[in-house]
Design a protein around this motif. Structure first.
Motif, mmCIF file in Angstrom:
data_model
loop_
_atom_site.group_PDB
_atom_site.id
_atom_site.type_symbol
_atom_site.label_atom_id
_atom_site.label_comp_id
_atom_site.label_asym_id
_atom_site.label_seq_id
_atom_site.Cartn_x
_atom_site.Cartn_y
_atom_site.Cartn_z
ATOM 1 N N LYS A 146 40.801 22.398 -58.264
ATOM 2 C CA LYS A 146 40.717 23.720 -58.869
ATOM 3 C C LYS A 146 42.306 24.115 -59.430
ATOM 4 C CE LYS A 146 39.800 28.539 -56.783
ATOM 5 N NZ LYS A 146 39.327 29.232 -55.655
ATOM 6 N N GLU A 147 43.217 23.652 -58.652
ATOM 7 C CA GLU A 147 44.627 23.939 -59.273
ATOM 8 C C GLU A 147 44.787 23.122 -60.567
ATOM 9 O OE1 GLU A 147 48.296 25.323 -59.912
ATOM 10 O OE2 GLU A 147 46.895 26.153 -58.208
ATOM 11 N N ARG A 148 44.343 22.048 -60.640
ATOM 12 C CA ARG A 148 44.511 21.386 -61.997
ATOM 13 C C ARG A 148 43.851 22.007 -63.088
ATOM 14 N NH1 ARG A 148 42.754 16.277 -60.574
ATOM 15 N NH2 ARG A 148 40.479 17.048 -61.173
ATOM 16 N N ASP A 149 42.439 22.343 -62.945
ATOM 17 C CA ASP A 149 41.551 22.976 -63.592
ATOM 18 C C ASP A 149 42.410 24.397 -64.188
ATOM 19 O OD1 ASP A 149 40.032 20.932 -63.650
ATOM 20 O OD2 ASP A 149 38.431 22.119 -62.357
ATOM 21 N N TRP A 150 43.111 24.969 -63.182
ATOM 22 C CA TRP A 150 43.814 26.236 -63.534
ATOM 23 C C TRP A 150 44.832 25.971 -64.507
ATOM 24 C CZ3 TRP A 150 43.902 30.955 -64.809
ATOM 25 C CH2 TRP A 150 45.240 31.759 -64.866
ATOM 26 N N GLN A 151 45.532 25.073 -64.252
ATOM 27 C CA GLN A 151 46.864 24.913 -64.970
ATOM 28 C C GLN A 151 46.560 24.248 -66.700
ATOM 29 O OE1 GLN A 151 49.972 25.164 -64.411
ATOM 30 N NE2 GLN A 151 49.693 25.843 -62.440
ATOM 31 N N ARG A 152 45.142 23.591 -66.543
ATOM 32 C CA ARG A 152 44.700 23.194 -67.911
ATOM 33 C C ARG A 152 44.374 24.439 -68.705
ATOM 34 N NH1 ARG A 152 40.238 19.879 -66.637
ATOM 35 N NH2 ARG A 152 41.843 18.475 -65.886
ATOM 36 N N ASP A 153 43.452 25.471 -67.959
ATOM 37 C CA ASP A 153 43.006 26.505 -68.615
ATOM 38 C C ASP A 153 44.192 27.460 -69.193
ATOM 39 O OD1 ASP A 153 40.265 25.633 -68.411
ATOM 40 O OD2 ASP A 153 39.974 26.862 -66.463
ATOM 41 N N LYS A 154 45.139 27.703 -68.336
ATOM 42 C CA LYS A 154 46.462 28.244 -68.478
ATOM 43 C C LYS A 154 47.049 27.674 -69.840
ATOM 44 C CE LYS A 154 49.696 28.248 -65.651
ATOM 45 N NZ LYS A 154 50.819 28.463 -64.405
#
Length: 165
Positions: A146-154
């Motif tokens: 979830k954290e990795r996906d959030w960083q990618r989206d950001k």
């Protein structure tokens, strides 16, 4: 003598030979150590040809020494005239005594696992990076994803915002 640079990935070039990408997913990695490997001649030739796999391997302490289990080095067909007995044999890791003692204490007392994370060339020699690791629970793996996906989206939003500005 030629003045050409050696390619990354060739002997002495300092390139990566094999990575254990699942290690970051399955474990919390803490301290990392660089170890040499005790190899036979045919294994070095096979590694030079890119036939090493450390994806399912692990390291354990046996009789005061550290060994690598489960790594696979597939022999070349033309590399030797003798028959290779086992491509998944146990391989001794070469570390200083104080490093072995430190690892032994952490593994036995604190419940850590020794996980190989990368195999690479350094100064013409094959090195293995091992990490002290604790296993992740299922909810930890989901949180990491979830954290990795959030960083990618950001990053994606920031890139599009900077282009439009």
């Amino acid at each position: 003598m030629s003045n050409k640079k050696k390619d990354k990935g060739t002997e002495g070039g300092g390139g990566t030979i094999a990575l254990n990408k699942r290690a970051r997913h399955d474990y919390h990695l803490e301290d990392r150590f660089e170890a040499g490997l005790a190899l036979q001649g045919w294994e070095v030739k096979a590694i030079r040809a890119g036939r090493a796999n450390i994806g399912e391997s692990y390291a354990m302490v046996r009789n005061g020494e550290i060994f690598l289990y489960g790594s696979q080095i597939t022999p070349l067909i033309s590399a030797s005239t003798h028959v290779v007995a086992n491509d998944r044999r146990d391989r001794k890791l070469l570390l200083h005594r104080h490093e072995i003692d430190r690892l032994l204490g952490r593994v036995e007392r604190e419940g850590y696992t020794l996980v190989p994370t990368a195999m690479y060339w350094k100064n013409g020699k094959i090195k293995l990076e091992i990490a002290l690791a604790k296993g992740k629970q299922a909810h930890d793996k989901r949180a990491t994803t979830k954290e990795r996906d959030w960083q990618r989206d950001k990053q994606r939003v920031m890139r599009s915002h900077n282009r439009n500005a």
